[in-house]
Design a protein around this motif. Structure first.
Motif, PDB file in Angstrom:
ATOM      1  N   VAL A  49       0.315   8.859  69.498  1.00 19.08           N
ATOM      2  CA  VAL A  49      -0.913   9.427  70.025  1.00 19.08           C
ATOM      3  C   VAL A  49      -0.342  10.275  71.454  1.00 19.08           C
ATOM      4  O   VAL A  49       0.464   9.545  72.267  1.00 19.08           O
ATOM      5  CB  VAL A  49      -1.905   8.055  70.595  1.00 19.08           C
ATOM      6  CG1 VAL A  49      -3.074   8.655  71.160  1.00 19.08           C
ATOM      7  CG2 VAL A  49      -1.890   7.238  69.130  1.00 19.08           C
ATOM      8  N   ALA A  52      -6.525  11.749  74.603  1.00 17.66           N
ATOM      9  CA  ALA A  52      -7.458  10.765  74.669  1.00 17.66           C
ATOM     10  C   ALA A  52      -9.090  11.504  74.611  1.00 17.66           C
ATOM     11  O   ALA A  52      -9.471  11.872  75.506  1.00 17.66           O
ATOM     12  CB  ALA A  52      -7.756   9.843  75.707  1.00 17.66           C
ATOM     13  N   MET A  57      -9.449  11.117  68.135  1.00 16.29           N
ATOM     14  CA  MET A  57      -9.901   9.668  67.457  1.00 16.29           C
ATOM     15  C   MET A  57     -10.353   9.748  66.175  1.00 16.29           C
ATOM     16  O   MET A  57     -10.194   8.893  65.404  1.00 16.29           O
ATOM     17  CB  MET A  57     -10.415   8.843  68.709  1.00 16.29           C
ATOM     18  CG  MET A  57      -9.430   8.740  69.876  1.00 16.29           C
ATOM     19  SD  MET A  57     -10.021   7.665  70.848  1.00 16.29           S
ATOM     20  CE  MET A  57      -8.910   7.951  72.463  1.00 16.29           C
ATOM     21  N   THR A  80      -6.846   4.070  71.400  1.00 14.35           N
ATOM     22  CA  THR A  80      -7.006   4.615  70.464  1.00 14.35           C
ATOM     23  C   THR A  80      -7.270   3.936  69.229  1.00 14.35           C
ATOM     24  O   THR A  80      -8.195   3.779  68.260  1.00 14.35           O
ATOM     25  CB  THR A  80      -5.720   5.782  70.237  1.00 14.35           C
ATOM     26  OG1 THR A  80      -5.809   6.489  71.112  1.00 14.35           O
ATOM     27  CG2 THR A  80      -6.073   6.411  68.723  1.00 14.35           C
TER      28      THR A  80
END
Ligand SMILES: [Zn+2]
Length: 332
Positions: A49, A52, A57, A80
């Motif tokens: 990841v 954000a 997501m 996540t």
């Protein structure tokens, strides 16, 4: 009114954990290299990841296939995993490898939307696996970063009281004296133990872990995060729009605490000493004086535009001269 609570927490060596179910793992490459030989799980899928945002997501939600979800690492990976597990209605295991945020304890996922941070409902982990020795071995630059979100009680609670005194608190966010007293006790304990925490000892990591738990539970009981999220966080949310590179949340919050406590006319020096003892870098690389000036001067307009809770940032007229003198005062 439903009051959330902390997730179940298992404090043990990672080596004692094993899980035969097929797992979807959210982590980073560096963290995975660190834990892969210690954690006996079956990663059917592994995602690294890097940001954000909601589209990222949602993309993971569409891709993920497995019986259980794991978030391993810092706030980004775990946040996540929380979002994906909530959408897929799967069990979620969080393995914090660094106390850089309190994401492994909470039931919401922070995402950046239109230049500000918003919290989307996700879910608390079903179990948090905490290996204190692993937390002690985290890289020093981020090892205690989550402590900034405890120290932010110093400015957050000041703002909450200020909003109360100026009649700006909504009816469901009125000051409660017992919450303030408990918040102050958490803050006092952080300041008292800052050296031990900064040294990365097992005792220090245990104190920081406990203080994060206490703070999250206190916010749940209040029904909001005003006691730890005030103008110092609003400063960070705005500043992030000027940044060209990623900076650690705790470093930015540390900077915000120093600047905003000075603008609140608080005695900011003890907070600076605490940040130094915690080894939190309140001069994050990539943050220039010009960025800080622009953020401070535009802060009052920013908090109004994003309708953030009332703080000193809404009322204090920060001119360029005041911004420069405040920066000189706290950063020298
Ligand atoms: Zn924070």
């Amino acid at each position: 009114m439903k009051i959330p609570s902390l997730p179940e927490i298992e404090r043990q060596s990672l080596r004692k954990w094993n899980d035969k179910r097929s797992a979807v793992v959210f982590t980073t490459e560096q963290v995975w290299d660190l834990v892969k030989d210690q954690l006996d799980i079956f990663p059917h899928q592994k995602f690294y990841v890097a940001e954000a945002t909601k589209p990222t997501m949602d993309h993971f939600v569409n891709q993920a296939e497995g019986e259980v979800v794991y978030g391993i690492g810092g706030g980004l990976a775990i946040d996540t995993a929380k979002y994906v597990a909530a959408h897929l209605k799967k069990s979620l295991f969080a393995v914090p490898t660094v106390l850089s945020t309190d994401a492994f304890l909470t039931d919401a996922t922070g995402v950046r939307i239109n230049g500000c941070v918003r919290y989307l409902a996700s879910k608390s982990p079903d179990l948090v696996l905490v290996d204190i020795d692993l937390l002690c071995r985290a890289p020093i630059v981020m090892r205690t970063n989550g402590a900034a979100d405890v120290l932010s009680i110093a400015t957050g609670m000041w703002d909450w009281q200020y909003a109360q005194d100026t009649g700006k608190n909504p009816s469901n966010q009125m000051i409660e004296s017992h919450a303030v007293e408990i918040g102050n006790a958490i803050l006092k304990n952080l300041i008292k133990n800052a050296k031990e925490i900064g040294n990365g000892t097992a005792a220090g990591m245990k104190v920081l872990f406990d203080l994060l738990c206490l703070e999250v539970q206190l916010c749940y009981l209040c029904g909001h995060s005003r006691l730890e999220e005030g103008s110092e966080h609003h400063f960070v949310y705005s500043l992030e729009n000027f940044l060209n590179e990623h900076a650690l949340h705790g470093d930015l919050v540390g900077l915000g605490i120093l600047l905003m406590s000075a603008l609140q006319d608080q005695e900011w020096q003890p907070y600076q000493t605490t940040l130094e003892q915690l080894r939190i870098n309140y001069r994050p690389p990539g943050v220039t004086e010009k960025m800080i000036i622009n953020t401070l001067v535009g802060l009052s307009a920013y908090v109004k535009e994003h309708q953030l809770p009332h703080t000193i940032a809404a009322d204090r007229n920060i001119t360029t001269d005041l911004a420069i003198s405040t920066i000189e005062e706290v950063l020298g």
